[in-house]
Design a protein around this motif. Structure first.
Motif, PDB file in Angstrom:
ATOM      1  N   PHE A 168       0.832  -1.208   0.000  1.00 25.94           N
ATOM      2  CA  PHE A 168       0.000   0.000   0.000  1.00 25.94           C
ATOM      3  C   PHE A 168       0.868   1.260   0.000  1.00 25.94           C
ATOM      4  CE2 PHE A 168      -1.946   3.275   2.780  1.00 25.94           C
ATOM      5  CZ  PHE A 168      -2.932   3.713   1.913  1.00 25.94           C
ATOM      6  N   LEU A 169       1.903   1.293   0.830  1.00 22.74           N
ATOM      7  CA  LEU A 169       2.789   2.456   0.885  1.00 22.74           C
ATOM      8  C   LEU A 169       3.551   2.627  -0.422  1.00 22.74           C
ATOM      9  CD1 LEU A 169       4.071   1.966   4.530  1.00 22.74           C
ATOM     10  CD2 LEU A 169       2.625   3.833   3.717  1.00 22.74           C
ATOM     11  N   ASP A 170       3.936   1.520  -1.041  1.00 20.51           N
ATOM     12  CA  ASP A 170       4.607   1.590  -2.334  1.00 20.51           C
ATOM     13  C   ASP A 170       3.685   2.212  -3.376  1.00 20.51           C
ATOM     14  OD1 ASP A 170       6.930   0.730  -4.083  1.00 20.51           O
ATOM     15  OD2 ASP A 170       5.282  -0.341  -5.076  1.00 20.51           O
ATOM     16  N   THR A 171       2.383   1.915  -3.270  1.00 21.96           N
ATOM     17  CA  THR A 171       1.392   2.500  -4.186  1.00 21.96           C
ATOM     18  C   THR A 171       1.387   4.021  -4.079  1.00 21.96           C
ATOM     19  OG1 THR A 171      -0.040   0.546  -4.092  1.00 21.96           O
ATOM     20  CG2 THR A 171      -1.082   2.624  -4.712  1.00 21.96           C
ATOM     21  N   ILE A 172       1.414   4.533  -2.835  1.00 21.87           N
ATOM     22  CA  ILE A 172       1.419   5.989  -2.636  1.00 21.87           C
ATOM     23  C   ILE A 172       2.724   6.593  -3.147  1.00 21.87           C
ATOM     24  CG2 ILE A 172       1.403   7.828  -0.897  1.00 21.87           C
ATOM     25  CD1 ILE A 172      -0.402   6.133   0.815  1.00 21.87           C
ATOM     26  N   LEU A 173       3.846   5.992  -2.789  1.00 20.10           N
ATOM     27  CA  LEU A 173       5.149   6.547  -3.168  1.00 20.10           C
ATOM     28  C   LEU A 173       5.343   6.566  -4.684  1.00 20.10           C
ATOM     29  CD1 LEU A 173       7.393   4.958  -0.392  1.00 20.10           C
ATOM     30  CD2 LEU A 173       6.607   7.330  -0.557  1.00 20.10           C
ATOM     31  N   LEU A 194       9.171  -3.769   4.139  1.00 19.83           N
ATOM     32  CA  LEU A 194       9.842  -4.852   3.423  1.00 19.83           C
ATOM     33  C   LEU A 194      10.593  -4.353   2.195  1.00 19.83           C
ATOM     34  CD1 LEU A 194       6.924  -7.452   3.578  1.00 19.83           C
ATOM     35  CD2 LEU A 194       8.846  -7.192   5.158  1.00 19.83           C
ATOM     36  N   THR A 195      10.010  -3.412   1.460  1.00 20.57           N
ATOM     37  CA  THR A 195      10.634  -2.910   0.231  1.00 20.57           C
ATOM     38  C   THR A 195      10.749  -1.393   0.187  1.00 20.57           C
ATOM     39  OG1 THR A 195       8.511  -2.847  -0.968  1.00 20.57           O
ATOM     40  CG2 THR A 195       9.783  -4.899  -1.066  1.00 20.57           C
ATOM     41  N   VAL A 196       9.820  -0.689   0.846  1.00 15.73           N
ATOM     42  CA  VAL A 196       9.844   0.773   0.761  1.00 15.73           C
ATOM     43  C   VAL A 196      10.773   1.354   1.827  1.00 15.73           C
ATOM     44  CG1 VAL A 196       7.482   0.805  -0.109  1.00 15.73           C
ATOM     45  CG2 VAL A 196       7.888   1.118   2.318  1.00 15.73           C
ATOM     46  N   PRO A 197      11.422   2.482   1.539  1.00 12.95           N
ATOM     47  CA  PRO A 197      12.296   3.114   2.527  1.00 12.95           C
ATOM     48  C   PRO A 197      11.483   3.825   3.603  1.00 12.95           C
ATOM     49  CG  PRO A 197      12.181   4.475   0.555  1.00 12.95           C
ATOM     50  CD  PRO A 197      11.437   3.200   0.252  1.00 12.95           C
ATOM     51  N   GLU A 246      13.777  15.071   0.071  1.00 15.09           N
ATOM     52  CA  GLU A 246      12.764  16.098   0.307  1.00 15.09           C
ATOM     53  C   GLU A 246      11.620  15.992  -0.686  1.00 15.09           C
ATOM     54  OE1 GLU A 246      14.046  20.085   0.629  1.00 15.09           O
ATOM     55  OE2 GLU A 246      15.296  19.730   2.413  1.00 15.09           O
ATOM     56  N   ASP A 247      11.943  15.746  -1.955  1.00 12.70           N
ATOM     57  CA  ASP A 247      10.891  15.625  -2.968  1.00 12.70           C
ATOM     58  C   ASP A 247      10.003  14.415  -2.683  1.00 12.70           C
ATOM     59  OD1 ASP A 247      11.728  17.867  -4.271  1.00 12.70           O
ATOM     60  OD2 ASP A 247      12.825  16.814  -5.852  1.00 12.70           O
ATOM     61  N   GLY A 248      10.608  13.341  -2.182  1.00 15.82           N
ATOM     62  CA  GLY A 248       9.841  12.143  -1.854  1.00 15.82           C
ATOM     63  C   GLY A 248       8.889  12.382  -0.696  1.00 15.82           C
TER      64      GLY A 248
END
Length: 345
Positions: free
Chosen positions: A42-47, A96-99, A106-108
């Motif tokens: 889910f977090l990877d989807t947002i990023l 697991l995969t996202v930082p 900053e942009d992230g």
């Protein structure tokens, strides 16, 4: 009922939760069921800037003097909770995969906070309408169990008493409930079934939940009595010192022993000594472990009733007749006769 579509930034949702303006877990929400992998995806989807399904809000309380109000999260608890955990670097979140958020450039960070979340605002609706919306939304995504529906409707005294019972160290320390039980309210269901059985006898599956939760929603005057009755049985079983691998810790087996020990106590029969109870049940359980589902003897009948449709009333009664007979010192022939007499075989 209005269903106005709109958007809110991730940063707005975070601020609303932290300021108490968005209630992320009103009582009609189910328990969290996402795995670490689900949250990470889910977090990877947002990023990555991909869309995810809309969340639903409804109006909460309004302060008529200040004009300040709150909103309720009708659907989207796991998504909003995961966003908060990520932003706060919660130890409960295993990436697991996202930082981690703190390690983003900053942009992230800016892109994450500025991400547009699709929101559907239901406006001012009654509680029963909110529950029905929640039921219908989830009907096509992740079917609700009856216990989850009842949890959405009732939040009163009996339900709260069952919550406390399910969290008792006796059940937790002996690993009676597994991870799925905790995720899908199996522990609450078990506790409610146990309480209601002590109140009115064995019943079929969850049939008595709605009636009793409604009856004892405002007050549950029998809480002290039921707690004392259960504590007497729980303390006796604890004193026995059953091995962790003993089948008494299986949910169906433990349920039957607790109810039948209570039945003995209520009929003024002297409860067995811990050493006697340990020996009697362990000897019977050893016979069950080597029994066949197709055998027609007492261990075989019990074994089948403990593994197939365990929540059906007839199987609850079969186990009760057998365990109750054993606790009373009956021979297998006498127990078989009782099973026949009651139409259980």
């Amino acid at each position: 009922m209005k269903t106005a579509p709109t958007n809110k930034k991730v940063r707005e949702l975070i601020s609303m939760v932290k300021e108490g303006k968005l209630i992320p877990r009103p009582e009609f929400q189910r328990r969290l069921v996402w795995t670490h992998k689900d949250k990470d995806h889910f977090l990877d989807t947002i990023l990555r800037g991909y869309p995810f399904p809309e969340i639903y809000l409804a109006d909460g309380d309004v302060d008529l003097e200040s004009g300040e109000g709150t909103q309720l999260l009708v659907d989207g608890l796991q998504r909003v909770s995961t966003i908060i955990e990520y932003f706060d670097a919660s130890p409960n979140l295993r990436l697991l995969t996202v930082p981690p958020y703190r390690e983003l450039e900053e942009d992230g960070k800016r892109s994450f906070l500025q991400y547009d979340v699709a929101v559907r605002d239901l406006g001012s609706v009654r509680r029963d309408e909110i529950v029905e919306v929640f039921r219908r939304i989830n009907a096509t995504k992740y079917s609700l169990l009856d216990i989850e529906v009842n949890n959405a409707i009732y939040a009163g005294e009996l339900k709260q008493f069952a919550d406390r019972l399910a969290a008792d160290p006796f059940f937790i320390d002996n690993s009676v409930f597994n991870a799925r039980d905790f995720k899908r309210m199996g522990d609450l269901r078990y506790a409610l079934t146990l309480i209601i059985t002590l109140l009115r006898g064995y019943f079929n599956r969850d049939d008595a939940f709605g009636e009793l939760l409604d009856r004892y929603n405002d007050e549950f005057p029998l809480a002290g009595e039921i707690e004392a009755r259960l504590r007497r049985c729980v303390d006796l079983i604890t004193e026995c010192g059953f091995d962790a691998r003993n089948r008494i810790w299986k949910k169906a087996d433990l349920f039957t022993v607790l109810v039948e020990l209570d039945a003995l106590a209520q009929s003024d029969v002297t409860l067995p000594q811990p050493s006697t109870l340990l020996e009697t049940l362990s000897r019977f359980y050893d016979q069950i472990d080597s029994a066949s589902v197709d055998s027609g003897d007492v261990p075989g009948i019990y074994y089948k009733a403990a593994i197939q449709a365990t929540n059906d009333k007839v199987n609850r009664l079969r186990r009760a007749c057998i365990i109750g007979g054993i606790l009373r010192g009956l021979e297998f022939e006498e127990i078989m006769e009782a099973l026949r007499r009651d139409g259980l075989i």
